[in-house]
Scaffold this active site. Structure first.
Site, PDB file in Angstrom:
ATOM      1  N   LYS A 193      44.322  46.969  40.129  1.00 17.20           N
ATOM      2  CA  LYS A 193      45.283  47.589  41.063  1.00 17.20           C
ATOM      3  C   LYS A 193      46.492  46.631  40.960  1.00 17.20           C
ATOM      4  CE  LYS A 193      46.774  47.861  45.110  1.00 17.20           C
ATOM      5  NZ  LYS A 193      48.451  48.234  44.898  1.00 17.20           N
ATOM      6  N   GLU A 269      43.265  34.121  46.634  1.00 18.09           N
ATOM      7  CA  GLU A 269      44.355  33.107  46.570  1.00 18.09           C
ATOM      8  C   GLU A 269      45.574  33.633  47.287  1.00 18.09           C
ATOM      9  OE1 GLU A 269      47.627  31.655  45.908  1.00 18.09           O
ATOM     10  OE2 GLU A 269      47.644  32.464  43.753  1.00 18.09           O
ATOM     11  N   CYS A 303      53.731  31.607  45.205  1.00 21.24           N
ATOM     12  CA  CYS A 303      53.142  31.014  46.461  1.00 21.24           C
ATOM     13  C   CYS A 303      52.869  29.594  46.460  1.00 21.24           C
ATOM     14  CB  CYS A 303      51.396  31.515  46.319  1.00 21.24           C
ATOM     15  SG  CYS A 303      50.658  31.268  44.597  1.00 21.24           S
ATOM     16  N   GLU A 405      55.272  31.515  56.544  1.00 24.80           N
ATOM     17  CA  GLU A 405      55.760  31.605  54.970  1.00 24.80           C
ATOM     18  C   GLU A 405      56.886  32.818  54.881  1.00 24.80           C
ATOM     19  OE1 GLU A 405      53.518  32.324  50.685  1.00 24.80           O
ATOM     20  OE2 GLU A 405      53.030  33.804  52.473  1.00 24.80           O
TER      21      GLU A 405
END
Length: 502
Positions: A193, A269, A303, A405
């Protein structure tokens, strides 16, 4: 689907006809219960309709994947599967320009980045994991018991089964192939997906799989969203044996709760609030240019990007001034322009989030050295999702700007005085994905590797990856490691065979 769907207009911002991207189940393209629009982050123009997979389509995909485990794919040796993976890599290179168009159309990144990083790494992932799977060893032990009997113990590597692969929108093809390649190399079947924001390159990959002769049902693709859509249907499906996910930490936590009910293996992750340390003895030219890359590459939407920079006080003012000047010079342009560096954010929703952090930084008292707003173009890009590369300073480490973040082209710079202080500042985060260290002191470089609580430490470089090495994060940045044999460990099960010899 056909190669003609990937039009040059996706690269130049010119209007293009809207095509339909479909799901890929059991070797055939199928539609879903409804469709949603894929919008260009460059111009705001709709470029595709995407067939959303409902629960029945996801069920059919998992069923096809389970059936393929006992078909020709399940009977192949590691060497035979490796041959297929190398054909996939060859076909990816044959479809190179289609993949570039799809990747650039979805994300708005520069054509030069797609051609030099995303697509080549996609092909390299398949070749690398074909090699890993055919050369990986397993343990064996000759056992002698107290009564003199002897036995041989050895391990047999087997596939986990059906693997759900859920990937984000920032590096769509690179991250997808990073997971699909080892999963297939180990003999698994997959249901993929992609993000609803980046459905295109995954759809081309489905075409590539078919053209390369991957058996029906081995690779399946479902489009859609997370909650109450394809993502939730897939992670909750009882026919899925393992889940691998790259994305934000909150989503990873939600998936982990679902996986726990079925005691399913997970590899995550997740997010990061990565620190960069610049010591006074560093090559300042290299540190500035390296930080330009680590902060602003891909619009800061990696990231591994650096959002917190700590600079030793004797060079703090010079470094800050030079980094801000370089950020202001970064080139805006159409994705097809080779000189383009800056790219839009993936969507207006994400742009609004990043801009809210620009406002938050000011409200918290930051000194904005450059950026902090939205560029103006006087053309169709004004309807896109662009923000300015931004450098701020003057905030405490407890400020939300320094703890949450942001995932955009922004960094905060703060001074430090000692090595121990630098390491403590870098570790003062709920995340632990990556760090950069700029120094000429070899001893300090090795001390940083031991002291920093992250999955990867780059010294005098950034984003340099050896595919054999462990990759992952600590704390809220993830669970597990992938890369080389570490990927094989996740995507396979080991059975110990004990044979008594006498």
């Amino acid at each position: 689907m056909s190669a003609g769907l990937w039009q040059p207009g996706l690269l130049t911002g010119q209007p293009s006809s809207v095509g339909l991207l479909r799901n890929f189940v059991g070797g055939s393209f199928v539609e879903g219960g409804s469709t949603f629009a894929k919008v260009s982050p460059v111009t705001g123009e709709q470029i595709f309709e995407v067939a959303e997979a409902d629960a029945s389509v996801v069920d059919a995909a998992v069923t096809a994947a389970r059936a393929a485990l006992s078909g020709p794919w399940g009977r192949m040796s590691e060497q035979e599967r490796a041959v297929v993976l190398r054909r996939v890599a060859d076909e990816l290179e044959r479809r190179f320009e289609d993949l570039v168009a799809a990747e650039v159309g979805d994300t708005g990144k520069s054509i030069s980045q797609a051609r030099t990083l995303d697509i080549p790494r996609g092909a390299a992932n398949f070749r690398s994991f074909a090699d890993f799977a055919t050369t990986a060893s397993t343990e064996s032990f000759a056992t002698t018991l107290a009564d003199g009997r002897r036995a041989l113990n050895y391990a047999v590597r087997k596939p986990v089964g059906v693997v759900a692969i859920i990937v984000p929108w920032n590096l769509p093809l690179l991250l997808l192939t990073w997971k699909v390649a080892p999963a297939l190399a180990c003999g698994n079947t997959v249901v993929v997906k992609p993000s609803e924001e980046t459905p295109s390159s995954a759809t081309v990959l489905a075409e590539v799989m078919a053209a390369a002769g991957v058996p029906d049902g081995v690779f399946n693709l479902v489009h859609g969203f997370g909650p109450s859509s394809a993502g939730e249907f897939l992670t909750k499906h009882p026919g899925v044996d393992a889940i691998t996910f790259t994305g934000e930490s909150a989503t990873g936590s939600a998936i982990a709760k679902v996986a726990a009910d079925g005691v399913k293996a997970v590899s995550f992750e997740l997010g990061g609030k990565n620190a960069g340390l610049v010591f006074a003895d560093a090559d300042l030219d290299a540190a500035v240019e390296g930080s330009v890359r680590s902060v602003f590459t891909n619009g800061g939407q990696v990231c591994l990007c650096t959002e917190r920079l700590y600079v030793e006080r004797p060079v703090f003012e010079e470094f800050s001034t030079r980094l801000a000047a370089r950020a202001a010079e970064l080139t805006f342009g159409w994705p097809a322009d080779e000189a383009t560096v800056n790219m839009p954010l993936i969507s207006k929703t994400h742009r609004d989030k990043v801009l809210s952090y620009y406002d938050l930084a000011r409200a918290e008292g930051a000194d904005v050295l450059t950026g902090g707003g939205v560029p103006s173009f006087g053309d169709a890009r004004d309807n896109g999702c662009y923000v300015q590369p931004t450098v701020v300073t003057g905030l405490p480490s407890t400020a939300r700007t320094n703890t949450e973040e942001i995932f955009g082209p922004i960094c905060h710079i703060a001074p430090f005085d000692t090595e121990d202080e630098a390491f403590a500042l870098a570790n003062d985060s709920q995340y632990g994905l990556a760090a950069t260290v700029w120094t000429r002191d070899v001893g300090r470089a090795h001390r940083a590797g031991a002291a920093l609580d992250v999955g990867i430490v780059w010294v005098n470089t950034w984003f340099l990856r050896d595919l054999r090495t462990p990759f992952g994060g600590t704390k809220l940045s993830g669970i597990g490691r992938e890369g080389g044999n570490h990927s094989l460990h996740f995507y396979s099960e080991l059975t110990n065979v004990c044979v008594e010899l006498s």
